[in-house]
Design an enzyme around this catalytic site. Structure first.
Site, PDB file in Angstrom:
ATOM      1  N   GLN A  18      55.756  23.912  70.703  1.00  0.00           N
ATOM      2  CA  GLN A  18      56.413  24.186  69.426  1.00  0.00           C
ATOM      3  C   GLN A  18      56.935  25.608  69.304  1.00  0.00           C
ATOM      4  O   GLN A  18      57.773  25.884  68.452  1.00  0.00           O
ATOM      5  CB  GLN A  18      55.452  23.883  68.274  1.00  0.00           C
ATOM      6  CG  GLN A  18      55.113  22.415  68.142  1.00  0.00           C
ATOM      7  CD  GLN A  18      54.136  22.144  67.017  1.00  0.00           C
ATOM      8  OE1 GLN A  18      52.939  22.102  67.241  1.00  0.00           O
ATOM      9  NE2 GLN A  18      54.636  21.968  65.811  1.00  0.00           N
ATOM     10  N   HIS A 112      47.680  19.980  73.625  1.00  0.00           N
ATOM     11  CA  HIS A 112      48.152  19.889  72.247  1.00  0.00           C
ATOM     12  C   HIS A 112      49.425  19.038  72.228  1.00  0.00           C
ATOM     13  O   HIS A 112      50.544  19.547  72.196  1.00  0.00           O
ATOM     14  CB  HIS A 112      48.419  21.274  71.670  1.00  0.00           C
ATOM     15  CG  HIS A 112      48.570  21.274  70.177  1.00  0.00           C
ATOM     16  ND1 HIS A 112      47.861  22.130  69.347  1.00  0.00           N
ATOM     17  CD2 HIS A 112      49.330  20.522  69.343  1.00  0.00           C
ATOM     18  CE1 HIS A 112      48.192  21.912  68.090  1.00  0.00           C
ATOM     19  NE2 HIS A 112      49.097  20.933  68.066  1.00  0.00           N
ATOM     20  N   ASN A 156      43.771  18.202  71.159  1.00  0.00           N
ATOM     21  CA  ASN A 156      44.132  18.367  69.756  1.00  0.00           C
ATOM     22  C   ASN A 156      44.312  17.016  69.072  1.00  0.00           C
ATOM     23  O   ASN A 156      45.042  16.154  69.567  1.00  0.00           O
ATOM     24  CB  ASN A 156      45.438  19.157  69.639  1.00  0.00           C
ATOM     25  CG  ASN A 156      45.822  19.410  68.193  1.00  0.00           C
ATOM     26  OD1 ASN A 156      45.180  20.203  67.496  1.00  0.00           O
ATOM     27  ND2 ASN A 156      46.853  18.736  67.716  1.00  0.00           N
ATOM     28  N   GLU A 345      43.032  23.836  61.995  1.00  0.00           N
ATOM     29  CA  GLU A 345      44.339  23.775  61.339  1.00  0.00           C
ATOM     30  C   GLU A 345      44.163  23.460  59.866  1.00  0.00           C
ATOM     31  O   GLU A 345      43.337  22.615  59.492  1.00  0.00           O
ATOM     32  CB  GLU A 345      45.250  22.707  61.965  1.00  0.00           C
ATOM     33  CG  GLU A 345      45.805  23.061  63.323  1.00  0.00           C
ATOM     34  CD  GLU A 345      46.789  22.021  63.848  1.00  0.00           C
ATOM     35  OE1 GLU A 345      47.425  21.316  63.012  1.00  0.00           O
ATOM     36  OE2 GLU A 345      46.905  21.909  65.072  1.00  0.00           O
TER      37      GLU A 345
END
Length: 429
Positions: A18, A112, A156, A345
């Site tokens: 990301q 992830h 994740n 998160e």
């Protein structure tokens, strides 16, 4: 002033695909670039964190934070099966060393969402062979970098495939899919069951060189066998990490909602809680901590989940802005888990940073109250450090503590970063 314990970790999180840019050997890069892609736009150079990590980590540290959670990208480390890239290992070694030099605790995620393209061509996350492949990747990384890593999240949101499966089933059973379902998962994932999706998977089959029905990236509906494979990957990774560096604290993260029941909704709540977390607990007994990831709540009536009412404040992602959800989730987790909890998160997509500041303060107030109650919460990393590539939704979503002008890659820290750092250094008013 409510001050967190001196060793409490507060910071922010990112995921490699990301933010880094040009992750060309990954499955996501392939999925973004096929004809008929369901991705709004490709990631391309993302926010160039690969080259600008020093600047970004210093912004985090100078604000007063002490922790950075980031992921190591498997597709960079092993772009071709069995061929490991020592240059990329050195890159992540530099990131880890930079964190340590600047008193930032690194928390590393080994997977992830994004995977090497070759892994998907070999069956992906429904293939037993992935267990061995993931183990070899973990051994390579930890054998070279383990002395620099105090905390590892193996995978994740291990339950994300199950959550996607439930959304797909609901949409297939509905005559007209509800708009709310497109934001039902705590990631930027827009599930579309129409003709476009059929064309997309046909293209993916050609790209990965397999039957389109066999394309199995991590973010896809998952069978019971696939769920077991994820847990075996976790167990394998944990065993390897402890063999090589027993002092590393090992955990895994889960996407968890604050499930709340209206009259008659209690059975639905218990079912969701069982599926979201409790089914996985037998595989986690040797873990050192549990990673909790929460963004909102779900309200349940007699027939299941009901959408927020018209008075609810919604985020840019379309789900409810409800910061007190985090504390409620901690209560639930602590009733079934006695070891440390790491909030890996929690965040808000909004163009109004005042809303983000309010969200952070309310969420962390809830965390502080749970610590006072004796719940062993050891850290909090806000999602995310930077406005970034939000998977299928592209660059429109703004979770970040730092805005990025992608035409120049110039960083613009927001007030929320300063507020988070102030809480880390001094506490909550």
């Amino acid at each position: 002033m409510s001050k967190f314990p001196a060793d409490f970790m507060i910071g922010a999180a990112t995921a490699a695909h990301q933010v880094e840019g040009h992750n060309i050997y990954s499955d996501f890069w392939a999925m973004e670039h096929v004809p008929n892609s369901v991705y709004k736009e490709p990631s391309l150079d993302a926010v160039d964190h690969y080259h600008r990590y020093e600047e970004d980590i210093l912004l985090l540290r100078n604000a007063g934070c002490n922790t950075y959670r980031f992921s190591i990208e498997w597709a960079r480390i092993e772009p071709v099966k069995g061929e490991f890239n020592e240059q990329e290992i050195e890159h992540y070694r530099n990131v880890l060393n930079f964190c340590h030099r600047h008193s930032i605790t690194p928390v590393v995620t080994l997977h992830h969402f994004s995977s090497p393209k070759w892994l998907i061509s070999e069956g992906g996350w429904e293939s037993e062979a992935t267990i061995e492949s993931f183990g070899k990747y973990c051994r390579y990384v930890v054998s070279r970098l383990g002395q620099l890593i105090p905390y590892i999240c193996t995978i994740n949101e291990a339950n994300m495939g199950k959550q996607i499966t439930k959304i797909m089933k609901r949409m297939m059973s509905a005559a007209t899919p509800k708009k709310k379902d497109t934001a039902d998962v705590q990631v930027g994932l827009n599930v579309d069951m129409g003709t476009r999706m059929e064309h997309y998977y046909r293209e993916l089959g050609e790209t990965f060189g397999i039957d389109p029905s066999k394309v199995q990236p991590f973010l896809a509906p998952r069978s019971k066998q696939g769920e077991l494979i994820i847990m075996k990957c976790h167990e394998t990774a944990r065993s390897i990490i402890k063999e090589l560096h027993p002092a590393i604290q090992v955990g895994i993260t889960f996407s968890l909602y604050d499930h709340q029941a209206l009259p008659g909704g209690e059975v639905s709540v218990r079912k969701e809680q069982q599926e979201d977390l409790l089914d996985y607990l037998p595989f986690l007994q040797e873990d050192d901590f549990l990673g909790v990831q929460n963004y909102s709540r779900k309200i349940h009536g007699p027939e299941g989940v009901v959408p927020p009412d018209d008075t609810a404040r919604l985020t840019k992602m379309g789900y409810e802005n409800y910061p007190t959800a985090l504390g409620n989730v901690l209560d639930f987790v602590a009733s079934h888990w006695s070891k440390p909890i790491f909030i890996t998160e929690n965040g808000l997509s909004t163009d109004n940073d005042e809303e983000r500041v309010e969200f952070i303060k309310q969420a962390l107030n809830g965390v502080y109250r749970r610590i006072e109650k004796g719940i062993p919460v050891i850290g909090y990393t806000y999602w995310s450090l930077l406005d970034n590539f939000e998977w299928q939704l592209g660059y429109d979503q703004t979770f970040g503590l730092i805005a990025v002008d992608r035409s120049t890659q110039t960083r613009h820290p927001k007030e929320s970063l300063s507020v988070l750092g102030t809480i880390s250094a001094g506490g909550i008013d």
